[in-house]
Scaffold this active site. Structure first.
Site, PDB file in Angstrom:
ATOM      1  N   GLY A   1      -4.184  -3.216 -22.188  1.00 48.45           N
ATOM      2  CA  GLY A   1      -4.247  -3.531 -23.609  1.00 48.45           C
ATOM      3  C   GLY A   1      -3.408  -2.556 -24.398  1.00 48.45           C
ATOM      4  O   GLY A   1      -2.624  -2.947 -25.266  1.00 48.45           O
TER       5      GLY A   1
ATOM      6  N   GLU B   1      -7.492   3.513 -29.354  1.00 47.61           N
ATOM      7  CA  GLU B   1      -6.412   4.422 -28.940  1.00 47.61           C
ATOM      8  C   GLU B   1      -6.320   5.624 -29.869  1.00 47.61           C
ATOM      9  O   GLU B   1      -6.035   6.745 -29.430  1.00 47.61           O
ATOM     10  CB  GLU B   1      -5.075   3.674 -28.909  1.00 47.61           C
ATOM     11  CG  GLU B   1      -5.050   2.455 -28.004  1.00 47.61           C
ATOM     12  CD  GLU B   1      -5.560   2.725 -26.608  1.00 47.61           C
ATOM     13  OE1 GLU B   1      -5.257   3.800 -26.046  1.00 47.61           O
ATOM     14  OE2 GLU B   1      -6.287   1.868 -26.070  1.00 47.61           O
TER      15      GLU B   1
END
Length: 867
Positions: free
Chosen positions: A280, A315
């Site tokens: 991802g 992230e």
């Protein structure tokens, strides 16, 4: 793969010996463009200088490098004989001094598997795009290093590439690109802070590049300025909503600064959306990479935007959890992934427009965790990772979603303020260093006053998922005299844990009224049976939810009265999170063969059309398709498929024109379409001779409709070629490859099998597309001959292919569509005959077997209910 492995013991010994002071890495990427001649892979020059100290002068160690050719190796001014010291993945280093300098000049290979430095040529305009992806240990495919997370060091990257390209790394360039020769330029980047090899990064190519800036006044009065960048291929620029990405980025940076009290430590913040990406996203500090499918080429539902925002925030959380403070070895991978998953969901719900982010977490992320935690390969959140192959397989639902769920339980147990203060102390105490579980527990004990060792033993160091079931006794006046919760554990992992839960009592206001909560109690569930004294005397409920608000990690069960209420009134629950929890619990009952698949499909057809949360709707579609393909009794598949397809079409026609729900039902209907009338409708919609008000058939939806037409022989090769001509892009080619492999022809299947199993000519993205098209539920007989061939090919594929491709083949081509009992027998035979196969390979096969055995139990449950 075996020659490229690294064990934990080897890493510990190397960390005991070495301290790395810095890397200078020079990459010459001019070879990325132009024709490639020669039989070998396309290569680039990589020159690395490593400065490091040795605690025991005279000792020996090794550096890591995977490269087709090494020109020279120099240690402390002494040139080593390459053939003697380099074995293809390691460079032997003997007679080390107290202070050492290693220089390695090599020719490394561009990747087509998404591991290392990936090379992609855009079919739309012929441009070349490069990016790196390393986790857990593929930086050694790009430059020589000591490839383990606890040997952190500053990195200085120098990149030579075609002039006019955009070239990025973790830190900002020291100045603009400097011309070097005809048509080339050199970029030199500022030294990074001490970071691990696996999060270094280079992105290079003619990327479309949008910039912005984030500003914040810190507590000391200084202003933090973070340059922002967002990149994608030029061919996607017209679809790139960089403004939306920057909005979420700034919201996330505000949230984490508010809570972490540690300024963003990496200078700039670039986010590159790159082609043919296996993951991802990846948290490379200052240079985060994402799969370019997050740049939406067509209409998508709001759940897709929410999912992308969640990944952006996940992230970003890694900049602190994982990059600033890094686990010592992959045993404690959860120290970064669980925290990032939890903080991503928390910031999504509290800092962005996606205020129902916890609904998605409960419905989608925890479903991933529940499945992983019931496989034979389940493991504690803190896992026993003996080597890199183990590490690669542990990027799973336990490390991410179960770990995040456990942290949510910890917040309920210890208190949010104590949890956040623990995080702040953790960052300040261990900045730029490496940690283990004990380091985190110590700060949480300081801030919460709780016994973290006992909590950790129960939640982090044991495997398996508990089930919680309510039991209510009521008197003749209709009031509860006792409400108890029983806790069960699987035989394989008989651990009963402490659960902080909210128990909700629900009833309807009038015969047709909403099903609403009228009483709530929080309680610590401990042991096999816990009485909820606070709810004694409450009026008899129609529904009891034992993990209301989703505070803990467990499988929720229902008493008979609650289950009957859900069968008739699930859509009457007004609270979205409670509805999502009930759907999740019903799905777990189906997976556990406690509810017939036919009953679950009936609930989806009856109530999914009324579900307001589009993410829940799309999850229900995925579960329903799994139930149809794997859990419905084989003799009833045709009948169930007809009912489900007709229901999907009915909901499609009833959905509000142009709505997300309409689009979701259109995609679901297409995935089920199989009879002549369904296929004709798809054909008419594609041709423009059919119409459903508000449904826009954009290019992505065209490919969605074409796949079932190809799988049923309606769309032939010529038609798919014509579609590619109108969408001759990287995305279009992936779609075409998938549709071509879906066609119901023995020759087609043989070619697809050969392309994936017997050849390495396809890139990672095209391998994935081919496997997806090959495996069609409506082609069970056509695919039957490949079941024995799968087992014959396993060890060869695992030995010859990269681990990423090996995993894709082993998982994707497992014959799960064949007779479940026969497949289990075939699998057991292979496992018995190959006791010495690579442990990671055996794990993947065992997991697939478990899914098939579960499907067999579900099919038997469904068959019994239909008698």
């Amino acid at each position: 793969m075996p020659g490229e492995n690294l064990t934990r013991d080897e890493a510990r010994e190397r960390a005991r010996l070495l301290t790395v002071d810095g890397y200078d890495v020079a990459l010459d990427l001019r070879s990325a463009v132009g024709p490639h001649s020669g039989a070998g892979p396309r290569t680039f020059r990589s020159t690395t200088t490593v400065r490091f100290r040795c605690a025991e002068p005279g000792a020996s160690t090794f550096a890591d490098l995977i490269a087709p050719d090494v020109s020279s190796v120099t240690l402390n001014g002494r040139e080593l004989h390459v053939a003697k010291v380099f074995d293809g993945s390691r460079i032997a280093l003997d007679s080390l001094a107290a202070e050492n300098t290693l220089i390695v000049d090599a020719w490394c290979a561009y990747s087509r598997t998404g591991e290392g430095l990936h090379h992609f040529v855009d079919p739309e305009d012929g441009e070349t795009y490069l990016y790196t992806q390393y986790e857990p240990a593929d930086a050694r495919r790009v430059f020589a290093n000591f490839e383990q997370p606890d040997l952190k060091a500053p990195f200085t990257f120098t990149v030579t590439a075609p002039a006019g390209w955009t070239v990025l790394s973790n830190s900002a360039p020291e100045d603009g690109p400097r011309p070097v020769g005809e048509g080339a330029a050199l970029w030199r980047f500022a030294p990074t802070k001490p970071i691990s090899t696996y999060i270094t990064a280079v992105v290079a190519g003619p990327y479309h590049h949008v910039t912005d800036v984030y500003r914040r006044v810190l507590a000391d009065g200084t202003e933090l300025v973070v340059p922002l960048g967002a990149l994608c291929r030029r061919g996607l620029a017209r679809h790139f909503d960089a403004g939306e990405i920057f909005t979420v980025t700034k919201q996330g940076l505000d949230f984490f600064h508010d809570h972490f009290d540690y300024p963003y430590p990496f200078g700039k913040y670039d986010q590159a959306f790159v082609p043919e990406y296996n993951l991802g996203a990846m948290e490379n500090p200052g240079c985060v990479t994402f799969r370019e499918e997050f740049v939406f080429r067509g209409k998508v539902t709001d759940a897709a935007y929410e999912g992308r925002a969640n990944v952006v925030l996940h992230e970003m959380a890694h900049m602190w959890f994982g990059d600033l403070v890094t686990m010592e070895w992959w045993d404690d991978l959860w120290l970064k992934e669980s925290f990032a998953d939890f903080m991503g969901a928390l910031s999504l719900a509290e800092a962005t427009r996606f205020t129902d982010g916890w609904v998605t977490f409960a419905n989608r992320r925890k479903s991933w965790a529940y499945r992983a935690d019931q496989l034979p390969s389940t493991h504690p959140v803190t896992a026993d990772i003996q080597d890199l192959e183990d590490a690669k397989l542990n990027f799973d639902g336990i490390t991410y979603a179960k770990g995040a769920s456990v942290l949510k339980q910890l917040v309920a147990y210890a208190g949010r303020d104590a949890f956040m203060e623990g995080a702040r102390r953790y960052f300040k105490r261990h900045a730029w260093g490496n940690t283990r579980l004990a380091d985190l527990l110590s700060v949480l004990e300081e801030t919460s006053g709780r016994d973290m060792a006992a909590w950790s033993r129960a939640w982090l160091q044991t495997a398996g998922v508990n089930s919680l079931t309510p039991h209510a006794v009521c008197d003749t006046a209709g009031r509860i005299t006792e409400l108890a919760i029983t806790q069960e554990a699987p035989e394989e992992h008989p651990v009963l844990r402490p659960h902080r839960v909210a128990v909700g009592l629900y009833r309807r206001q009038g015969a047709g009224g909403a099903l609403e909560r009228y009483a709530r109690a929080e309680v610590d569930v401990t042991g096999a049976r816990t009485v909820v004294a606070e709810l004694a005397g409450a009026e008899r409920p129609e529904l009891i939810v034992v993990n209301d608000e989703d505070l803990t990690y467990c499988k929720v069960r229902f008493d008979a009265a609650s289950l009957a209420t859900l069968r008739d009134h699930l859509d009457s629950i007004t609270e979205p999170l409670t509805r999502a929890l009930c759907w999740s619990a019903l799905w777990n009952l189906t997976r556990d063969a406690l509810m017939p698949a036919h009953d679950f499909l009936g609930l989806v057809l009856r109530f999914a059309g009324e579900e307001s949360d589009i993410g829940v709707v799309q999850m229900l579609h995925a579960w329903a398709r799994t139930a149809l393909v794997h859990y419905v009794a084989p003799a009833a598949r045709e009948e169930s498929a007809r009912e489900l397809t007709q229901g999907a079409l009915r909901h499609l026609r009833q959905a509000a024109p142009g709505s997300d729900h309409q689009l979701a039902w259109a995609r679901f209907f297409a995935s089920l379409a199989h009879d002549e009338h369904d296929l004709q409708l798809l054909d008419r919609l594609l041709a423009g001779t059919g119409r459903i008000d508000g449904l826009e058939i954009d290019q992505e939806l065209r490919w969605t409709f074409l796949e079932p037409l190809a799988a049923h022989g309606t769309a032939d090769e010529a038609r798919l070629a014509a579609e590619l001509a109108r969408d001759d892009t990287a995305s279009g080619r992936r779609h075409q490859v998938r549709c071509l492999a879906a066609r119901p022809s023995a020759g087609v299947k043989e070619r697809a099998w050969a392309d994936v199993v017997d050849s390495d000519r396809l890139s990672n993205a095209l391998v994935e597309a081919t496997i997806s098209g090959f495996d069609q539920p409506g082609q069970r007989e056509l695919l039957a001959p490949y079941a024995p061939r799968y087992f014959e090919a396993l060890e060869r594929v695992w030995a010859e292919r990269s681990i990423e491709i090996g995993m894709a083949v082993v998982r994707g081509l497992y014959p799960a569509l064949q007779d479940a009992r026969a497949v289990v027998e075939l699998t057991d035979a292979w496992l018995a005959e190959h006791p010495d196969a690579a442990p990671a390979l055996r794990r993947l096969v065992l997991e697939a077997r478990d899914d098939t055995a579960r499907a067999l139990r579900a099919q038997e449950c469904d068959a019994r209910a239909r008698r």
